[in-house]
Design an enzyme around this catalytic site. Structure first.
Site, PDB file in Angstrom:
ATOM      1  N   SER A   1       0.795  -1.226   0.000  1.00 11.73           N
ATOM      2  CA  SER A   1       0.000   0.000   0.000  1.00 11.73           C
ATOM      3  C   SER A   1       0.828   1.278   0.000  1.00 11.73           C
ATOM      4  O   SER A   1       0.261   2.365  -0.007  1.00 11.73           O
ATOM      5  CB  SER A   1      -0.948   0.014   1.210  1.00 11.73           C
ATOM      6  OG  SER A   1      -0.217   0.019   2.413  1.00 11.73           O
TER       7      SER A   1
ATOM      8  N   LYS B   1      -5.880   4.294   8.907  1.00 11.66           N
ATOM      9  CA  LYS B   1      -4.894   5.169   8.271  1.00 11.66           C
ATOM     10  C   LYS B   1      -5.338   6.631   8.301  1.00 11.66           C
ATOM     11  O   LYS B   1      -4.530   7.533   8.575  1.00 11.66           O
ATOM     12  CB  LYS B   1      -4.646   4.702   6.834  1.00 11.66           C
ATOM     13  CG  LYS B   1      -3.948   3.349   6.750  1.00 11.66           C
ATOM     14  CD  LYS B   1      -3.788   2.885   5.313  1.00 11.66           C
ATOM     15  CE  LYS B   1      -3.079   1.533   5.250  1.00 11.66           C
ATOM     16  NZ  LYS B   1      -2.912   1.051   3.875  1.00 11.66           N
TER      17      LYS B   1
END
Length: 809
Positions: free
Chosen positions: A693, A736
């Protein structure tokens, strides 16, 4: 005899019409010289009987191949039948649409054609008498052999054997005797039809005699076995009688123990009063009869007595009342746990269905999440909300299948499994069963406990759960099972039986809320403080979450809060102060907990070349992930540091390729890649890092390092990149974005495919961040870099040669 038949054919053939009313028979074959009563119910068959009675009383009867077929056609009838005479017709006693017809078979005949006369059927036939190609003496011998064989068969198999044998002995015609015997033996329709169809008389007779001989041989074997079994039963009865007599003598001679007698009497009383299913009561009464016949002091009596006590203690039919008050259940769940909305909704849904459906198989929920997020305590709250008794069964480290199913009674010290033990402890058959740490089970030579749980957790099978010790079916269908696990490391077959609800961990705001509502009041109460003596402000709690704990749950947070409470108690006791009132703020927090244990990730203040903020997901939440790239003069080497995993290294390689494919647009000369060493580093080298990611962030950092253009410090990004630079979907978006919000980030880039996940993000986080969804790296660079690089001038791939002429073809 054959001449007689031939003469009979010659005399009778003109008297038997070639077309007769047809009767199709089901599972019956009519032979010549045979009388039989038939029940006729089909309309066309009844009409055929009426037509025959109005003429010469003759009908053609033939068997159907398929007895289930209602319609009659030529293909479903056998080739040979019998011309028969109607002797008597009687109406059926109980059915107006049925008649009873007594017929007598006359001649064998071959079916040629069926004619439909609308209201009934007729058959065109041709008489086909059987021939006997043996002399008179042989016929007499065969006649006597057939009589003897039939007599043996009748005595062994038939009830009215004496009358049938007498009737057979009076028959002097071999053909008539053969048909007489064939009608008395239980042959299937195909074999009986074969007897009628044999053109050769000897083959017909031999087939019948072979059958009778085989039946006689089977009867002899059966009689031998019967005699053997009878002798064994007499022997067993004698042994049983002697054993019972010995037990009576032993009871008379032995010094009877009064306590043992009291135990037996108590068990008898409980057994009479117990509410047991029928199959359990039969087993218990049989075992109790054995117990009464045993010597009370014997070891066998102790085993049986313990077994009966377990049966009587097990709640076979006793159940607690389950609450279906949805509002009350929701209040209890909300009061005990903050968040966990998915789990609460599932429980309330189950209760709502149960309020409509009285009999509902319990759901199998599996709560999967990191330690400390409230999985076990949630089970207790669900039990309280539903009004069920609570049972917790710890499965961590369980290796023996017998822990679940129990040991068989043949073993010394055998006992039932934990399922039965737990039900006995709570005394009801519908508790809430919490199977804790189901992912921590193991297996060894003693069996696989996970496989034993397959039956327990299958709603279609657990209504007949069989414990090895009880060896009786126990209904677990009303038990509500909740399992907990830290990971999905659960056998696939077991996982398939459960409804998995993931608990990803608490956000920072949720932890602060939990501390204010639950942990601080709990610590004050447990440590003997009064509420006014200690106040922990919100900023102090947030500081504890950020700088003193790093976890997905709240266990360490609870420890730190309790630590503060203990220090306050110590201060109050040492100073003997009665009016103590302490406020814990962010400023004086280190006085109670010491220096900060963890660094709180914050964004940099200045733009830097090759440095970008990525976003990472960990088991304890999200974090800012700093990515640094340095490009120095060298020979094109590539260096990675920071405990990177294989997937992240591949992601770096992909990002490098994305940059090289855009080199001209980014103003990077191709030779730079061969003359520059690239070093990619992720700080905190002791912490392993992996995953795809960070692809977009790595690409942005590489572009910055090669172009020398700085990256804005207030931006962060997450997303995997393809070779073409397309932004690809990632997981853990909620954690996140929370990390970005906490770290002071203003602009966050996410893949376009992750827009659907924004519904899970708290509103205060979305309001404090500018979230931009992108489809490729090309949308990020203009916003992330402080300025865009100038593209290289486009040059033709092939330079024209002066004075050259066009090629001719």
């Amino acid at each position: 005899m054959s001449e007689l038949i031939m003469n009979e054919k010659t005399d009778l053939e003109p008297q038997v019409p070639s077309v007769l009313p047809l009767l199709a028979l089901r599972d019956v074959v009519v032979y010549p010289h045979m009388q039989i009563a038939l029940f006729v119910g089909r309309e066309k068959s009844i009409n055929a009987v009426d037509v025959a009675r109005n003429s010469d009383n003759l009908v053609f009867v033939v068997a159907q191949k398929d007895s289930l077929t209602e319609e009659i056609d030529h293909d479903n009838l056998y080739q040979y039948g019998t011309v028969a005479k109607i002797v008597q017709v009687v109406n059926h006693e109980n059915d107006e649409n049925c008649i009873k017809v007594l017929i007598e078979g006359l001649h064998r005949s071959k079916l040629k054609k069926i004619i439909d006369e609308d209201s009934y059927l007729t058959a065109e036939h041709e008489l086909s008498p059987m021939t006997i190609n043996v002399d008179k003496a042989t016929q007499e011998t065969r006649l006597q052999e057939l009589r003897n064989l039939f007599a043996q068969y009748a005595e062994a198999k038939l009830r009215n054997a004496r009358e049938l044998v007498a009737a057979a002995n009076k028959i002097e015609d071999l053909l008539q005797l053969m048909f007489f015997v064939a009608t008395r033996v239980p042959l299937n329709i195909e074999i009986k039809q074969k007897f009628l169809e044999y053109d050769e008389f000897e083959a017909h007779l031999q087939e019948l005699m072979n059958y009778l001989m085989n039946q006689s041989a089977e009867q002899q074997i059966e009689q031998t076995l019967h005699d053997s079994v009878k002798r064994q039963m007499e022997k067993n009865q004698r042994e049983y009688f002697l054993n019972e007599k010995m037990k009576v003598i032993q009871r008379e001679l032995s010094d009877m123990n009064g306590g043992a007698e009291d135990d037996v009497a108590e068990i008898e009383k409980r057994l009479a009063e117990a509410d047991l299913p029928e199959h359990v009561r039969k087993k218990a009464e049989a075992e109790f009869r054995k117990l009464k016949a045993m010597q009370p002091a014997s070891s066998e009596a102790a085993v049986v007595r313990n077994y009966l006590e377990v049966i009587l203690d097990t709640p076979w039919n006793k159940a607690s009342k389950v609450s279906i008050n949805l509002n009350k259940a929701q209040e209890i769940l909300d009061a005990d746990h903050y968040g966990l909305d998915d789990v609460k909704d599932r429980i309330v849904e189950y209760l709502a269905v149960q309020s409509r459906v009285k009999k509902l198989k319990g759901p199998i929920l599996c709560l999967v999440g990191p330690p400390g997020v409230g999985k076990t305590s949630l089970g207790e709250s669900v039990a309280k909300a539903t009004g069920r008794e609570f049972v917790r069964m710890a499965l961590g480290g369980v290796r023996d299948e017998a822990e679940i199913r129990g040991h068989r009674r043949t073993y010394i010290g055998a006992m039932p499994g934990k399922i039965v033990q737990s039900l006995t402890k709570v005394g009801v058959k519908n508790p809430l069963f919490l199977l804790d740490e189901i992912d921590k089970m193991a297996q060894d030579y003693r069996g696989d406990p996970a496989s034993a749980l397959l039956e327990v957790l299958d709603p279609s099978q657990n209504s007949k759960f069989n414990d090895h010790y009880l060896d009786l079916d126990l209904d677990l269908s009303e038990v509500m099972f909740i399992c907990t696990a830290n990971s999905m490391n659960i056998p696939e077959a077991l996982l398939d039986r459960m409804e998995v609800i993931r608990l990803p961990g608490y956000t920072e705001d949720e932890k602060v809320n939990i501390a204010e509502r639950y942990l601080v009041p709990k610590a004050i109460k447990n440590n003997g403080l009064r509420p006014k003596e200690l106040t922990i402000h919100e900023e102090a709690i947030r500081d504890i979450v950020q700088r003193y704990t790093r976890e997905a749950g709240v266990r360490n947070l609870e420890r730190e809060v309790s630590k503060i409470a203990r220090k306050v108690v110590k201060e109050a006791v040492s100073k003997k102060s009665k009016n103590l009132q302490l406020d814990v703020t962010s400023a004086n927090l280190p006085e109670y907990l010491g220096p900060h244990k963890f660094d709180f990730g914050m964004a940099e203040d200045e733009a830097q070349v090759g440095r970008v903020n990525g976003l990472a997901w960990t088991s304890v939440g999200g974090e800012l992930l700093t990515i640094e790239v340095a490009a120095v003069k060298g020979k094109g080497k590539f260096i990675t540091t920071g405990s990177l995993g294989d997937v992240m290294k591949e992601s770096i390689t992909t990002a490098m390729t994305v940059v090289r494919t855009r080199a001209d647009e980014l103003g990077i000369e191709a030779s730079r890649f061969e003359e520059t060493d690239v070093h990619v580093h992720l700080p905190e080298g002791a912490t392993p890092k992996d995953g795809p990611s960070a692809g977009l962030a790595l690409t942005t950092a590489l572009v910055s390092a090669f172009t020398g253009i700085a990256i804005r410090p207030d931006i962060a990004m997450t997303g995997e990149t393809s070779l073409g630079g397309r932004a690809m979907r990632i997981g853990g978006l909620k954690e996140k974005l929370l990390a970005a919000h906490r770290g002071g980030i203003k602009l966050v880039f996410i893949p376009q495919d992750n827009v659907r996940d924004l519904a899970e993000i708290p509103d205060n986080v979305k309001e404090g961040l500018e979230i931009k969804a992108v489809k490729s790296i090309d949308e990020i660079l203009p916003l992330a870099l402080t300025s865009m690089p100038k593209p290289l001038p486009k040059t033709p791939i092939v330079k024209p040669v002066e004075g050259s002429k066009a090629a001719r073809h």
